[in-house]
Design a protein around this motif. Structure first.
Motif, PDB file in Angstrom:
ATOM      1  N   UNK A   1      -4.845   2.760   2.851  1.00  0.00           N
ATOM      2  CA  UNK A   1      -4.794   3.953   3.683  1.00  0.00           C
ATOM      3  C   UNK A   1      -3.423   4.175   4.313  1.00  0.00           C
ATOM      4  N   UNK A   2      -2.583   3.138   4.348  1.00  0.00           N
ATOM      5  CA  UNK A   2      -1.254   3.278   4.933  1.00  0.00           C
ATOM      6  C   UNK A   2      -0.329   4.020   3.971  1.00  0.00           C
ATOM      7  N   UNK A   3       0.825   4.451   4.471  1.00  0.00           N
ATOM      8  CA  UNK A   3       1.762   5.216   3.650  1.00  0.00           C
ATOM      9  C   UNK A   3       3.190   4.748   3.894  1.00  0.00           C
ATOM     10  N   UNK A   4       4.089   5.172   3.024  1.00  0.00           N
ATOM     11  CA  UNK A   4       5.510   5.050   3.298  1.00  0.00           C
ATOM     12  C   UNK A   4       5.873   6.107   4.337  1.00  0.00           C
ATOM     13  N   UNK A   5       7.037   5.995   4.981  1.00  0.00           N
ATOM     14  CA  UNK A   5       7.456   7.063   5.908  1.00  0.00           C
ATOM     15  C   UNK A   5       7.628   8.378   5.162  1.00  0.00           C
ATOM     16  N   UNK A   6       6.944   9.413   5.629  1.00  0.00           N
ATOM     17  CA  UNK A   6       7.057  10.718   5.002  1.00  0.00           C
ATOM     18  C   UNK A   6       6.469  10.773   3.605  1.00  0.00           C
ATOM     19  N   UNK A   7       5.412  10.034   3.364  1.00  0.00           N
ATOM     20  CA  UNK A   7       4.803   9.954   2.042  1.00  0.00           C
ATOM     21  C   UNK A   7       3.886  11.127   1.740  1.00  0.00           C
ATOM     22  N   UNK A   8       3.284  11.077   0.546  1.00  0.00           N
ATOM     23  CA  UNK A   8       2.385  12.128   0.114  1.00  0.00           C
ATOM     24  C   UNK A   8       0.963  11.904   0.587  1.00  0.00           C
ATOM     25  N   UNK A   9       0.104  12.854   0.254  1.00  0.00           N
ATOM     26  CA  UNK A   9      -1.279  12.826   0.731  1.00  0.00           C
ATOM     27  C   UNK A   9      -2.201  11.972  -0.123  1.00  0.00           C
ATOM     28  N   UNK A  10      -1.738  11.526  -1.304  1.00  0.00           N
ATOM     29  CA  UNK A  10      -2.656  10.932  -2.274  1.00  0.00           C
ATOM     30  C   UNK A  10      -2.447   9.429  -2.481  1.00  0.00           C
ATOM     31  N   UNK A  11      -1.250   8.949  -2.236  1.00  0.00           N
ATOM     32  CA  UNK A  11      -0.920   7.548  -2.484  1.00  0.00           C
ATOM     33  C   UNK A  11      -1.706   6.658  -1.541  1.00  0.00           C
ATOM     34  N   UNK A  12      -2.767   6.059  -2.060  1.00  0.00           N
ATOM     35  CA  UNK A  12      -3.657   5.226  -1.264  1.00  0.00           C
ATOM     36  C   UNK A  12      -4.974   5.917  -1.005  1.00  0.00           C
ATOM     37  N   UNK A  13      -4.992   6.948  -0.136  1.00  0.00           N
ATOM     38  CA  UNK A  13      -6.275   7.587   0.186  1.00  0.00           C
ATOM     39  C   UNK A  13      -7.022   8.153  -1.007  1.00  0.00           C
TER      40      UNK A  13
ATOM     41  N   UNK B   1      -8.362   2.720  -8.424  1.00  0.00           N
ATOM     42  CA  UNK B   1      -7.911   4.041  -8.855  1.00  0.00           C
ATOM     43  C   UNK B   1      -6.742   4.460  -7.979  1.00  0.00           C
ATOM     44  N   UNK B   2      -5.717   5.047  -8.592  1.00  0.00           N
ATOM     45  CA  UNK B   2      -4.514   5.420  -7.842  1.00  0.00           C
ATOM     46  C   UNK B   2      -3.896   6.666  -8.461  1.00  0.00           C
ATOM     47  N   UNK B   3      -3.238   7.457  -7.638  1.00  0.00           N
ATOM     48  CA  UNK B   3      -2.458   8.564  -8.171  1.00  0.00           C
ATOM     49  C   UNK B   3      -1.344   7.994  -9.045  1.00  0.00           C
TER      50      UNK B   3
ATOM     51  N   UNK C   1       6.584  10.932  -1.540  1.00  0.00           N
ATOM     52  CA  UNK C   1       7.227  12.175  -1.120  1.00  0.00           C
ATOM     53  C   UNK C   1       6.140  13.210  -0.844  1.00  0.00           C
ATOM     54  N   UNK C   2       6.415  14.169   0.043  1.00  0.00           N
ATOM     55  CA  UNK C   2       5.430  15.227   0.280  1.00  0.00           C
ATOM     56  C   UNK C   2       5.087  16.032  -0.970  1.00  0.00           C
ATOM     57  N   UNK C   3       5.936  15.977  -1.996  1.00  0.00           N
ATOM     58  CA  UNK C   3       5.695  16.748  -3.223  1.00  0.00           C
ATOM     59  C   UNK C   3       4.681  16.094  -4.157  1.00  0.00           C
ATOM     60  N   UNK C   4       4.243  14.906  -3.837  1.00  0.00           N
ATOM     61  CA  UNK C   4       3.174  14.250  -4.606  1.00  0.00           C
ATOM     62  C   UNK C   4       1.944  15.171  -4.634  1.00  0.00           C
ATOM     63  N   UNK C   5       1.269  15.233  -5.793  1.00  0.00           N
ATOM     64  CA  UNK C   5       0.165  16.203  -5.891  1.00  0.00           C
ATOM     65  C   UNK C   5      -0.863  15.769  -6.928  1.00  0.00           C
ATOM     66  N   UNK C   6      -2.111  16.117  -6.678  1.00  0.00           N
ATOM     67  CA  UNK C   6      -3.210  15.982  -7.637  1.00  0.00           C
ATOM     68  C   UNK C   6      -4.038  17.255  -7.536  1.00  0.00           C
ATOM     69  N   UNK C   7      -4.338  17.894  -8.662  1.00  0.00           N
ATOM     70  CA  UNK C   7      -5.147  19.109  -8.619  1.00  0.00           C
ATOM     71  C   UNK C   7      -6.604  18.759  -8.303  1.00  0.00           C
TER      72      UNK C   7
END
Length: 399
Positions: free
Chosen positions: A76-88, A185-187, A374-380
């Motif tokens: 559930x943790x993130x890198x500083x300024x990470x995306x919404x999908x990495x982990x969650x 499962x991971x992005x 990065x904030x640009x990380x994305x999954x449809x």
């Protein structure tokens, strides 16, 4: 029954970073604690029995906790300024997969657990996958207790403040024995799954990777009164070392080397730094090549520093060798997902740490931008749903 996207939408405001963009959810920060509470609430709502072990790992059980269980989950943790999908994404997909299994009337023949591992990114204490390393004994316990965050807090103190007893953190053979198979499962964090092809891949391996700290010491002094010829400026040496690191990695096929964090001491605009600390991330499929790359970088750093009248020390903070996921488990999963290609990854994961101790595997969900951390990380929405369905298929086949 909630979809993956509905689950992620419910936490979209947690840990937003107004300065960097994206999300900053360091372990045991307010944001990460809120996500832990969210996960516990979601698991409890599904009738799962939740416990937090002595290393801060959350386990949500469908069935009685017992040895040889099937385990899935992520962080559930993130890198500083990470995306919404990495982990969650992995945690939300596991919850959605349980919903799908129950809707299908699946009756597990062995217990299933969803886990959330703390400090996977290492963004607070500098060691990636700290929770799984503690669980398996892959890190010295005294070293872990004495890790410090940017504010000087030790991991032991932070753990204690969050309900853990630092005397009891470390290898947990009983908890580890509960994992019969682990599927994360991971992005996807690259461009392996392109547009128009399958949305899901099965992990084959993880690139060997590590983190090193370089400390360059010089002479702190006044920026206005110190002549250029009289300076021993570690910032100048650091700049040259960063360029040398890029050049060294570019000369070695398949190598990656990055300096993403640099701290000058004392850090004043009108002050020549007395020391510069910077952190190197290096990766290569062959561990011997990584070792030679680090040796070459260290040698170059020493020469550059000496030319500037400075000295440099290099300290390894963590290293994980190249991991190949369990062949039997990977074949089984590939048989269940015949359209999913095998995909190697350059990113580290808890599954990679666990792979040295229990049969482990991974699923990746397409990230159309190919951009991560990065904030640009994305999954449809469509691909997220396909990921949860694929995970449900795999879990059903293994249960």
């Amino acid at each position: 029954m909630e979809t993956v996207n509905q689950l992620l939408d419910s936490i979209k405001d947690v840990g937003r970073d107004a300065v960097r963009g994206g999300y900053s959810r360091a372990v045991y920060s307010t944001a990460e604690l809120d996500l832990r509470s969210w996960f516990i609430e979601q698991a409890t709502r599904r009738g799962l029995d939740v416990e937090t072990d002595r290393n801060g790992i959350i386990w949500a059980w469908w069935g009685k906790p017992q040895d040889g269980a099937l385990v899935t989950g992520s962080h559930l943790d993130s890198v500083p300024g990470g995306g919404a999908f990495d982990g969650p994404l992995g945690v939300a997909s596991a919850l959605a997969a349980v919903d799908l299994l129950k809707a299908r009337g699946v009756q597990p023949h062995r217990s299933l657990a969803i886990t959330a591992f703390p400090e996977e990114e290492g963004s607070r204490f500098g060691v990636a996958c700290l929770g799984s390393r503690l669980l398996t004994g892959a890190i010295d316990v005294d070293k872990a207790r004495n890790l410090r965050d940017g504010d000087g807090n030790t991991f032991a103190d932070v753990a204690r403040a969050n309900g853990l007893d630092p005397r009891h953190i470390g290898p947990d053979p009983q908890a580890l024995a509960r994992i019969g198979d682990f599927v994360e499962l991971h992005v996807e964090q690259g461009k392996g799954l392109g547009a128009g092809g399958p949305a899901i891949a099965v992990g084959s391996s993880i690139l060997g990777h590590g983190r090193w700290k370089l400390s360059i010491s010089g002479q702190g002094n006044h920026a206005g009164t110190t002549l250029m010829a009289d300076r021993a400026d570690p910032m100048v040496a650091a700049a040259q070392i960063i360029v040398a690191i890029r050049q060294a990695a570019a000369r070695q096929p398949d190598a990656r080397a990055t300096v993403g964090r640099l701290i000058p001491v004392p850090g004043g605009t009108n002050v020549i730094a007395s020391r510069v600390d910077m952190w190197l991330d290096a990766r290569h499929p062959d561990d011997a090549v990584t070792a030679r790359l680090i040796e070459a970088i260290h040698g170059r750093a020493q020469r550059v520093s000496a030319e500037e009248g400075c000295t440099v020390t290099l300290t390894e903070e963590s290293y994980s060798g190249t991991v190949h996921f369990d062949p039997g488990l990977t074949r089984s999963i590939s048989g269940m997902l015949p359209d999913a290609p095998l995909l190697a990854t350059g990113a580290g994961h808890d599954a990679g740490v666990l792979a040295g101790f229990v049969p482990s595997a991974m699923l990746f969900v397409r990230n159309p931008s190919g951009i991560s951390h990065s904030p640009e990380e994305h999954v449809t929405d469509e691909d997220a749903g396909a990921g949860a369905a694929a995970l449900a298929d795999v879990l059903a086949g293994l249960l």
